[in-house]
Enzyme design. Sequence first.
Site: not given
Ligand SMILES: [Zn+2]
Length: 344
Positions: A10, A37, A69, A84, A128, A131, A186, A249
């Site tokens: 599918r 989550a 969640r 986890k 979450d 950092e 959260c 960058c």
């Molecule tokens: Zn950048």
Amino acid sequence: MTQDISRYHRQYLFKKIGEEGQRKLVASRITIIGCGALGTVLVNTLARAGVGFIRIVDRDFIELNNLQRQVLFDEDDIKENLPKAIAAERKVKKINSSIKVEAIVSDVNFTNIERFIEGADLVLDGTDNFETRFLINDACVKLKKPWIYGAVIGSHGLTMSIIPDETPCLRCVFESAPPPELTPTCDTAGIIAPASMVIASLEATEAIKFLTGNKQDLNKSLYSYDVWTHETKSFRLEGLRDATDCPTCKSGKFEFLTGDQAPKTTTLCGRNAVQITRSDRVKLDFKELATRFEKVGEVKFNPFMFQAKIDGYEFTIFPDGRAIIKGTNDPAQAKTVYSKYVGV
Ligand SMILES: [Zn+2]
């Protein structure tokens, strides 16, 4: 060897994917950092979609208030005291035994992140905190790995797709992390499951596009959606990379990939707990540790985690010496009890 891909019928009927795209997906390797989550929805969706190799990195264990969640986990995982990443790996094996999963129970930091994303075609953000996201950004730009950012709070979330050298990176958009006391988490603002499911689904869609060879269709904006108000915002990012002085960058400065080697403490917001990580490579012997703890408190352990209750503190200790100490928000106090019982 040609793998039977009929279980994905599918999915590859969808023209943009097709059989060729499906085979690319089966040959793909990804790293998912954080399995809460967002991460559980990413793992669930991409394992079912047939991504051939999934590395799951997460530092935490499962608590009852996660089940609202974190869709891969259930009450049995809590009874078994599973981290986890391990619980997720076990679920994936039941969902799709034809793919490979690697569970890594570890804090992600500057000493190990490059190892975790090595060999991955794509990295997905299930974390979450800012950092870790800046750390992922530095490592991915340095190693030229595409990655998908995702973040959720309350009923609202953000996502963005980052291709090093081509699109703006996370630091082109957010110069620095907001101070933790100003950032709702959260634990303070709450989170509703549909919000994390929608954002993780958008991240997973981006992953499927990229891995099936549909890079031209990737989302080119910083996209924000609120499931409660239906408010949608799409911040266009064209030209931003040229317009900013991004240290990552533009100057190749990877400021989040450097740090000192001392044992590090992190206060886990809203949990009355402190995490201690150490950079020396230890492998704790839980049986030996149990003889020390048993004299003073209640102890239980399995191959993945050691837990003990002593002096009003709840210790959760991992084989690499990392510990989460519940019962204090004070890093100094946590270090003291850690060295008293575990030793450094
Ligand atoms: Zn950048």
